[in-house]
Write a protein that holds these residues in place. Structure first.
Motif, mmCIF file in Angstrom:
data_model
loop_
_atom_site.group_PDB
_atom_site.id
_atom_site.type_symbol
_atom_site.label_atom_id
_atom_site.label_comp_id
_atom_site.label_asym_id
_atom_site.label_seq_id
_atom_site.Cartn_x
_atom_site.Cartn_y
_atom_site.Cartn_z
ATOM 1 N N LEU A 835 40.098 40.040 26.677
ATOM 2 C CA LEU A 835 41.282 39.299 27.125
ATOM 3 C C LEU A 835 40.908 38.102 27.994
ATOM 4 O O LEU A 835 41.417 36.999 27.815
ATOM 5 N N ALA A 836 40.024 38.339 28.966
ATOM 6 C CA ALA A 836 39.624 37.251 29.862
ATOM 7 C C ALA A 836 38.973 36.121 29.082
ATOM 8 O O ALA A 836 39.263 34.940 29.301
ATOM 9 N N ALA A 837 38.084 36.481 28.159
ATOM 10 C CA ALA A 837 37.397 35.460 27.372
ATOM 11 C C ALA A 837 38.378 34.650 26.536
ATOM 12 O O ALA A 837 38.257 33.428 26.406
ATOM 13 N N ALA A 838 39.366 35.326 25.948
ATOM 14 C CA ALA A 838 40.330 34.624 25.102
ATOM 15 C C ALA A 838 41.130 33.607 25.901
ATOM 16 O O ALA A 838 41.430 32.504 25.425
ATOM 17 N N LEU A 839 41.482 33.960 27.132
ATOM 18 C CA LEU A 839 42.243 33.025 27.966
ATOM 19 C C LEU A 839 41.382 31.832 28.386
ATOM 20 O O LEU A 839 41.815 30.669 28.323
ATOM 21 N N LEU A 840 40.160 32.114 28.831
ATOM 22 C CA LEU A 840 39.279 31.032 29.261
ATOM 23 C C LEU A 840 38.860 30.155 28.093
ATOM 24 O O LEU A 840 38.406 29.024 28.282
ATOM 25 N N ASN A 841 38.989 30.663 26.889
ATOM 26 C CA ASN A 841 38.665 29.906 25.688
ATOM 27 C C ASN A 841 39.632 28.745 25.477
ATOM 28 O O ASN A 841 39.282 27.731 24.875
ATOM 29 N N GLN A 842 40.840 28.883 25.957
ATOM 30 C CA GLN A 842 41.869 27.910 25.627
ATOM 31 C C GLN A 842 42.188 27.028 26.833
ATOM 32 O O GLN A 842 41.302 26.385 27.362
ATOM 33 N N ASN A 843 43.427 27.027 27.306
ATOM 34 C CA ASN A 843 43.774 26.064 28.359
ATOM 35 C C ASN A 843 43.804 26.687 29.745
ATOM 36 O O ASN A 843 44.106 26.021 30.722
ATOM 37 N N THR A 844 43.487 27.971 29.863
ATOM 38 C CA THR A 844 43.540 28.632 31.164
ATOM 39 C C THR A 844 42.376 28.183 32.030
ATOM 40 O O THR A 844 41.209 28.292 31.635
ATOM 41 N N ALA A 845 42.714 27.717 33.233
ATOM 42 C CA ALA A 845 41.676 27.260 34.163
ATOM 43 C C ALA A 845 41.162 28.404 35.019
ATOM 44 O O ALA A 845 39.964 28.482 35.308
ATOM 45 N N SER A 846 42.055 29.310 35.436
ATOM 46 C CA SER A 846 41.611 30.418 36.279
ATOM 47 C C SER A 846 42.394 31.674 35.944
ATOM 48 O O SER A 846 43.550 31.614 35.510
ATOM 49 N N LEU A 847 41.740 32.797 36.148
ATOM 50 C CA LEU A 847 42.312 34.097 35.833
ATOM 51 C C LEU A 847 42.002 35.055 36.969
ATOM 52 O O LEU A 847 40.846 35.180 37.388
ATOM 53 N N VAL A 848 43.017 35.724 37.468
ATOM 54 C CA VAL A 848 42.852 36.764 38.484
ATOM 55 C C VAL A 848 43.207 38.089 37.832
ATOM 56 O O VAL A 848 44.310 38.244 37.296
ATOM 57 N N ALA A 849 42.278 39.036 37.856
ATOM 58 C CA ALA A 849 42.484 40.309 37.159
ATOM 59 C C ALA A 849 41.541 41.362 37.737
ATOM 60 O O ALA A 849 40.551 41.022 38.394
ATOM 61 N N PRO A 850 41.851 42.643 37.497
ATOM 62 C CA PRO A 850 41.011 43.709 38.047
ATOM 63 C C PRO A 850 39.910 44.169 37.092
ATOM 64 O O PRO A 850 40.043 44.069 35.874
ATOM 65 N N LEU A 851 38.841 44.687 37.677
ATOM 66 C CA LEU A 851 37.723 45.246 36.918
ATOM 67 C C LEU A 851 37.860 46.747 36.720
ATOM 68 O O LEU A 851 37.062 47.352 35.999
ATOM 69 N N ILE A 852 38.828 47.362 37.389
ATOM 70 C CA ILE A 852 38.965 48.816 37.372
ATOM 71 C C ILE A 852 40.428 49.178 37.120
ATOM 72 O O ILE A 852 41.316 48.334 37.244
ATOM 73 N N PRO A 853 40.708 50.435 36.771
ATOM 74 C CA PRO A 853 42.099 50.891 36.735
ATOM 75 C C PRO A 853 42.694 50.839 38.133
ATOM 76 O O PRO A 853 42.052 51.240 39.109
ATOM 77 N N ILE A 854 43.913 50.324 38.246
ATOM 78 C CA ILE A 854 44.521 50.147 39.569
ATOM 79 C C ILE A 854 45.846 50.890 39.638
ATOM 80 O O ILE A 854 46.606 50.923 38.666
ATOM 81 N N PRO A 855 46.181 51.477 40.791
ATOM 82 C CA PRO A 855 47.498 52.089 40.970
ATOM 83 C C PRO A 855 48.546 51.005 41.132
ATOM 84 O O PRO A 855 48.467 50.180 42.050
#
Length: 918
Positions: A835-855
């Motif tokens: 998912l992260a790669a697909a977004l950075l592939n296109q017009n997304t400049a920055s992405l904030v997301a977790p590396l782990i399962p989160i509550p």
């Protein structure tokens, strides 16, 4: 590829003179039914033989036994088939009929081939050629050409087809002409006469359409795939294989050679897991069908796939099985390949060669001379690319064993391939040339050779349309980039280390996927997949059976994957070059960049800060790898509700120890160069999953992570559209998701909100296209088996990477409050998929997301603080760092959840567009 073997033509009879109890009629009817109803044919042939023997009708005996033999071939009873067909030949001799004897020998040749006795098959078909004339003789020549091809006697196969084709064409024998053309295409492809081979296949395809030759048409499609594969057109090859497979499926046929050909193509782009599965399917199918002639080829392919999968034991066993099979069949050309596979499995992964230090770098169990002899055998057998690989391997081994003169000879021979052949072969040729030049002390010239090899692979990669294919084909460049990186590290040249590290880093995603966003077929299949996944979830909730639905899911995923692989690369597409140090410095501003590299289990780093570029040796990578293994476990445990005090203490201690280890090795040695600047980190593949905020030196500090400096620079150059707005989306099944996105939307003056049943894939696609900020709170699914099916769960099902790639323009800034969505699958070539790669592939400049399962209940305050920071004018990385600091003491669960988030892409840049802070 598939060589078309003869099928039995129906033998006609005069209906007016028909006598259902007469041996001639019974024998002819048995032969007509032999390939379509073999059990019924067997009964008729037995009856015909009894009646014919009683009246000494040897012609009918020959025909009936031929029918019995052909029926036995359909049932895989090859020994019985050979016995019956041998009897048919003898009966024809008793009848004094050279025509019947020739036709019986044609069938006998086919049975002997299937039993794995090609030389005796060649003897039988030779007798048939001598007995027959006209069209039957041309058919026999066509069959003999197929046998000669299987035995590697290419010249003889081509000569037989040269004689047969004019006869078949004049007679209007479309079925046999198509077969002969398809078989000749294999010979022409082998000789790299691609234009002529393609002309033959298109003519065969036309004949199959005109005369409704369904099975022959499927064979032609398969061979078109092989032609495209040999040309290096992977997308087209896979498309032809898909068509062939559908036609075989309609005919209820399992063709082992198709699995084999597909495995070969998948290996060419290093889709190792899929290639191995396809090779295993080929071995299983050919074993069930008792195809002894073709089984060793499948075993050899399985050995290669297992070797690339680092399963050396399986690779060795499969290579040994293949060698035994080829030896038993007397196929010396293929035996050379199998013996080379045994050597490769025995050696495993060979350490990189350092021609500057010619002592043995590690003990090797295979003498260079043995590999050299294998290379000669491969060259004599006509295996150009494997012979090149063996020569290169022999040269590397000779260098390790101190045999410099012999190594030079081997490398010089291997380097000749750099000017011709498929991309992989040319790249390997350039690697050999670089090693040779370095051995001779011409290091600068060696680096030029490595750069030439990289250009070959980059040009080839640009022809591939599917992100997945481009990502995996870059595994080939690894040896070239590592060789250049090693020399740069030896030279102590920081700028050169950075350049070579970037050549081995993720930049596939700088080439936009070419599938059209409005592709109706893809849209339909993705919606079908969503519906199926929703039905699976509902069935599981009702404790109902799901096997059929899961099978449908798998079928759809394969269909979507294969469909997207068909797309060619964009015309004129070129890979992006790594940005210069000057451009990086200008783009960094007051931030600092750290590019981590690993070679031979040792870590180094290049820092770019304040206009200065420095190289730092960090030491062995093993302690870092060990510490990283503790982090996910500790964060997962701390994020759990109702954690016992002892468990909490143990998890906190483990996390603290791991964080201190990473700081001491990765950041502390760089402290003087970095100062207190914001950080842009470019990790090597396995460091992509570090939650950097847990390190003491990174807590509260803006940190952005990028797969490569090239991708980071490209992301930083992106601007949000003039009318870019804010969209907030909540997926189902999360108790706090809707509250979270409503809270976020309320922070902005104009925000689109999708919640509940409105949060569908179609609605999300429209809202996300061109947005300035997108916040999505949803379940996230990471698919390590196929990263492109990693997804966000929306109201009507999964929103996958394929859906993201169909967007005209992705949002400028994305926040994914969804489990594991920052995790990317790293290929052998250090490309990333997900998912992260697909977004950075296109017009997304920055992405904030977790590396782990989160509550999900813990994320709303963090996300509110983050957006408040963005509204106040902070960069994505700065807003995240401040939010993590603000909430780190709220609770243990809140700390763990916050620590799991990272900022990817160009997180140092600030939002532009209508929602930017005034």
């Amino acid at each position: 590829m598939v060589v078309q073997s003869p099928s039995e033509a129906a033998i006609g009879h005069d209906d007016q003179a028909r006598n259902d109890d007469a041996p001639p009629f019974l024998a002819a009817e048995a032969l007509r039914l032999a390939t379509i109803k073999p059990e019924q044919s067997e009964q008729l042939s037995q009856r015909a033989v009894r009646l014919a023997l009683a009246s000494s009708d040897w012609s009918s005996v020959s025909l009936a036994r031929r029918a019995s033999g052909v029926a036995a071939m359909q049932q895989r009873r090859f020994d019985f088939a050979v016995a019956q067909l041998s009897g048919a030949v003898e009966a024809a001799e008793q009848a004094g009929s050279s025509v019947l004897r020739g036709e019986a020998n044609m069938s006998l040749a086919g049975a002997r081939i299937l039993r794995g006795a090609p030389e005796s098959a060649l003897e039988a078909i030779g007798a048939a050629v001598r007995d027959l004339t006209g069209v039957p003789a041309a058919r026999a020549l066509t069959q003999r050409s197929a046998i000669l091809w299987e035995l590697g006697r290419v010249d003889g196969a081509l000569e037989d087809l040269r004689q047969a084709l004019p006869v078949l064409r004049r007679a209007g024998d479309a079925q046999w002409e198509a077969r002969a053309l398809s078989n000749r295409s294999l010979v022409l492809t082998n000789r790299r006469l691609f234009v002529a081979a393609e002309a033959d296949l298109h003519r065969a395809q036309q004949l199959c359409r005109q005369h409704e030759l369904t099975l022959a048409g499927a064979y032609v499609e398969q061979n078109l795939g092989c032609l495209c594969a040999d040309r290096g057109d992977v997308s087209a090859a896979l498309a032809h294989f898909e068509v062939a497979e559908a036609r075989y499926r309609d005919l209820n046929l399992e063709v082992g050679s198709l699995f084999l050909d597909r495995a070969n193509v998948l290996l060419s782009v290093r889709l190792v897991t899929e290639a191995r599965a396809s090779a295993e399917a080929a071995v299983a199918a050919l074993t069930r069908q008792k195809r002894k002639l073709n089984l060793p080829e499948a075993q050899l392919m399985l050995s290669t796939a297992a070797l690339l999968d680092q399963d050396l034991d399986s690779a060795a066993r499969a290579a040994q099985d293949a060698a035994r099979g080829f030896a038993r069949l007397g196929r010396r050309q293929w035996l050379a390949l199998a013996r080379f596979a045994q050597i490769q499995a025995r050696l495993g992964t060979l350490p990189p060669v350092n021609p500057s230090h010619l002592q043995r770098t590690s003990p090797t169990r295979v003498p260079a001379a043995k590999v050299r002899a294998c290379a000669v055998d491969l060259e004599d057998a006509g295996w150009t690319v494997p012979a090149l690989e063996a020569r290169l391997l022999a040269g590397r081994l000779a260098l390790q064993q101190g045999q410099v003169k012999a190594a030079r000879q081997d490398l010089a021979l291997a380097s000749r391939a750099r000017r011709r052949g498929p991309a992989d072969a040319r790249a390997r040729g350039w690697l050999a040339e670089a090693t040779l030049r370095e051995t001779d002390g011409a290091r600068s010239s060696a680096k030029s050779a490595l750069r030439a090899g990289l250009r070959v692979l980059e040009e080839h990669r640009a022809t591939l349309g599917a992100t997945e294919l481009r990502a995996h084909v870059t595994a080939h460049r690894g040896a070239l980039a590592r060789a250049g990186l090693r020399m740069a590290l030896e030279d102590g040249n920081a700028r050169s280390v950075h350049w070579w590290a970037e050549r081995g880093r993720a930049n596939t995603h700088l080439l936009r996927p070419v599938q059209p966003p409005d592709d109706a077929v893809l849209a339909h299949d993705l919606q079908d997949l969503r519906t199926t996944m929703t039905e699976i979830q509902e069935a599981r909730g009702d404790q109902a059976p799901t096997a059929a639905l899961v099978a449908r899911q798998v079928e759809l995923e394969h269909k979507i994957r294969d469909y997207c692989r068909r797309f060619p690369g964009a015309a004129g597409a070129q890979s992006a070059k790594p940005p210069s140090i000057g451009k990086i410095c200008a783009a960094l501003g007051d931030a600092a960049m750290v590019e981590f590299v690993e070679l031979n289990e040792a870590l180094s780093a290049v820092t770019i800060a304040g206009g200065q570029v420095r190289l730092h040796a960090l030491g062995p990578s093993a302690p870092v790898r060990k510490a990283m293994m503790q982090i996910p476990f500790a964060l997962h445990r701390l994020a759990r509700p109702q954690l016992r005090s002892a468990q909490q203490s143990a998890a906190q201690a483990a996390l603290s120890h791991a964080a201190k280890t990473l700081h001491a090795i990765l950041i502390a040695p760089l402290a003087r160069a970095l100062g207190d600047r914001p950080l842009v980190l470019v990790p090597t593949g396995w460091l992509q999953s570090v939650p950097w905020s847990i390190l003491p030196s990174c807590a509260g500090r803006p940190v952005t992570v990028a797969p490569s400096a090239a991708l980071w620079k490209a992301a930083g150059d992106r601007l949000a559209g003039e009318d870019a707005g804010v969209v907030a989306i909540a997926g189902p099944g999360l108790s706090s998701a809707e509250d979270e996105v409503r809270l976020v939307a309320g922070l902005y003056s104009h925000a689109s909100l999708l919640v509940g049943a409105d949060a569908t894939a179609e609605a999300a696609s429209k809202a996300l296209t061109g947005a300035g900020i997108a916040h999505i709170a949803a379940h996230g699914t990471l698919r390590s088996d196929n990263p492109l099916f990693s997804a966000l769960q929306l109201a009507d099902g999964p929103f996958t990477v394929f859906d993201l790639e169909r967007l005209d323009t992705t949002p400028h800034q994305v926040i994914l409050a969804a489990c594991d969505t920052a995790v990317s699958h790293v290929t052998a070539g250090e490309e990333i998929l997900g998912l992260a790669a697909a977004l950075l592939n296109q017009n997304t400049a920055s992405l904030v997301a977790p590396l782990i399962p989160i509550p999900d209940a813990e994320t709303a305050p963090l996300m509110a603080s983050y957006h408040q920071g963005v509204r106040a004018g902070h960069s994505s990385a700065g807003a995240l760092a401040a939010a993590q600091q603000r909430h780190q003491h709220d609770s243990v669960r809140a700390y763990a959840s916050a620590a799991g988030f990272i900022c990817l892409g160009a997180g140092h840049t600030r939002l532009t567009g209508p929602e930017a802070p005034r």
